[in-house]
Scaffold this motif. Structure first.
Motif, PDB file in Angstrom:
ATOM      1  N   GLY A 290       0.579  -1.411   0.323  1.00 18.74           N
ATOM      2  CA  GLY A 290       0.123   0.024  -0.245  1.00 18.74           C
ATOM      3  C   GLY A 290       1.181   1.373   0.014  1.00 18.74           C
ATOM      4  O   GLY A 290      -0.097   2.234   0.224  1.00 18.74           O
ATOM      5  N   ARG A 291       1.916   1.018  -0.188  1.00 16.49           N
ATOM      6  CA  ARG A 291       3.033   2.108   0.339  1.00 16.49           C
ATOM      7  C   ARG A 291       4.025   2.613  -0.835  1.00 16.49           C
ATOM      8  O   ARG A 291       4.444   3.401  -1.222  1.00 16.49           O
ATOM      9  N   TYR A 292       3.860   1.901  -1.840  1.00 17.50           N
ATOM     10  CA  TYR A 292       5.004   2.070  -3.125  1.00 17.50           C
ATOM     11  C   TYR A 292       4.145   1.147  -4.636  1.00 17.50           C
ATOM     12  O   TYR A 292       3.802   0.004  -4.612  1.00 17.50           O
ATOM     13  N   LEU A 293       3.911   1.816  -5.466  1.00 23.37           N
ATOM     14  CA  LEU A 293       4.265   1.226  -7.060  1.00 23.37           C
ATOM     15  C   LEU A 293       5.174   1.004  -7.942  1.00 23.37           C
ATOM     16  O   LEU A 293       6.615   1.961  -8.215  1.00 23.37           O
ATOM     17  N   VAL A 294       5.537   0.111  -7.983  1.00 18.08           N
ATOM     18  CA  VAL A 294       6.693  -0.079  -9.303  1.00 18.08           C
ATOM     19  C   VAL A 294       6.538   0.178 -10.148  1.00 18.08           C
ATOM     20  O   VAL A 294       5.872  -0.382 -10.958  1.00 18.08           O
ATOM     21  N   SER A 295       7.764   0.787 -11.026  1.00 12.97           N
ATOM     22  CA  SER A 295       7.753   1.131 -11.601  1.00 12.97           C
ATOM     23  C   SER A 295       8.358   0.745 -12.524  1.00 12.97           C
ATOM     24  O   SER A 295       9.019  -0.237 -12.874  1.00 12.97           O
ATOM     25  N   THR A 296       7.352   0.752 -14.133  1.00  8.44           N
ATOM     26  CA  THR A 296       8.392   0.053 -15.392  1.00  8.44           C
ATOM     27  C   THR A 296       8.844   1.286 -16.559  1.00  8.44           C
ATOM     28  O   THR A 296       8.994   0.538 -17.425  1.00  8.44           O
ATOM     29  N   GLU A 297       8.836   2.506 -15.716  1.00  2.00           N
ATOM     30  CA  GLU A 297       9.369   3.275 -16.882  1.00  2.00           C
ATOM     31  C   GLU A 297      11.124   2.614 -16.734  1.00  2.00           C
ATOM     32  O   GLU A 297      11.811   2.246 -16.353  1.00  2.00           O
ATOM     33  N   GLY A 298      10.993   2.824 -18.246  1.00  3.37           N
ATOM     34  CA  GLY A 298      12.456   2.581 -19.550  1.00  3.37           C
ATOM     35  C   GLY A 298      13.176   1.191 -18.882  1.00  3.37           C
ATOM     36  O   GLY A 298      14.088   0.483 -18.573  1.00  3.37           O
ATOM     37  N   VAL A 299      11.800   0.136 -18.386  1.00  7.26           N
ATOM     38  CA  VAL A 299      12.273  -0.752 -18.775  1.00  7.26           C
ATOM     39  C   VAL A 299      12.535  -2.155 -19.921  1.00  7.26           C
ATOM     40  O   VAL A 299      12.116  -1.844 -20.477  1.00  7.26           O
ATOM     41  N   LYS A 300      13.551  -3.191 -20.105  1.00  3.71           N
ATOM     42  CA  LYS A 300      14.400  -3.696 -21.193  1.00  3.71           C
ATOM     43  C   LYS A 300      13.244  -5.451 -20.828  1.00  3.71           C
ATOM     44  O   LYS A 300      13.562  -5.524 -22.363  1.00  3.71           O
TER      45      LYS A 300
END
Length: 221
Positions: free
Chosen positions: A188-198
């Motif tokens: 409930g505290r962190y949204l996993v980032s998908t920015e720049g993933v390969k």
């Protein structure tokens, strides 16, 4: 990553990633420290969790999302190897009428006890076989062909209980500020980032780092 009807965010998928990740084991207990802005974005305000003392991981998804279709096999393999102190759950997004019907499909199959058995088959029917699953009559015929009790499914699909779960899912999508799917939220505290993933592996590696961060946070409390 698929967003609302307005746009679609790039979600880069490496060739052969699904096969590579079949044996991918989560390393959340040993993961490198999570970095804000690279591995995750904070959820503000933090949201309550429902997994007791376990670290809660939520996948926001839709059966209608092509990237969720690509993601579900490696994600399933990852989930199967999560540590015992991690609880995983899924929340379907319902940004339009078609996706709302698919969200109802998910929750109705939870009621009948068939969602785990048919999860992969639903993705395949929609994205590989061209089944027009959001159309209720087509959906009903399809689930019956898969051995689901048709009357039980129809009753669940139209039930107050499923409608309540859809309302709750919509509230969570809004509260977590989910702008696209697939999306992974931790504790409930962190949204996993998908920015720049390969690759898909990079998304799950980031998720491992965020889980380790959440575990460290719990230990300090």
């Amino acid at each position: 990553m698929v967003k609302t009807d307005r746009s679609r965010r790039d979600f880069v998928l490496a060739a052969g990633a699904a096969a590579t990740l079949a044996a991918f084991a989560p390393l959340s207990a040993l993961a490198a420290p999570a970095v804000r802005g690279r591995d995750y974005q904070p959820i503000d305000p933090p949201q309550p969790t429902e997994s007791g003392g376990k670290i809660e991981v939520i996948e926001f998804f839709s059966y209608g999302c092509p990237h969720c279709n690509d993601f579900h096999k490696p994600l399933d393999a990852w989930v199967a190897k999560l540590p015992a102190d991690v609880a995983f759950k899924r929340v379907p997004a319902a940004w339009n009428g078609a996706w709302a019907n698919l969200a109802k499909l998910y929750y109705a199959l939870e009621v009948t006890g068939d969602v785990a058995r048919l999860d992969g088959a639903i993705f395949a029917a929609i994205h590989e076989q061209g089944v027009r699953m959001p159309i209720p009559d087509v959906m009903q015929e399809w689930v019956e062909k898969q051995g689901v009790d048709g009357r039980k499914f129809a009753d669940a699909y139209k039930s107050f209980g499923v409608a309540s779960k859809i309302n709750r899912a919509n509230q969570m999508v809004q509260s977590y500020r989910i702008g696209g799917v697939p999306a992974l939220a931790v504790e409930g505290r962190y949204l996993v980032s998908t920015e720049g993933v390969k690759s898909l592996g990079e998304v799950l590696t980031r998720a491992d780092a965020v889980i380790a961060q959440a575990r460290s946070d719990k230990a300090r409390k």
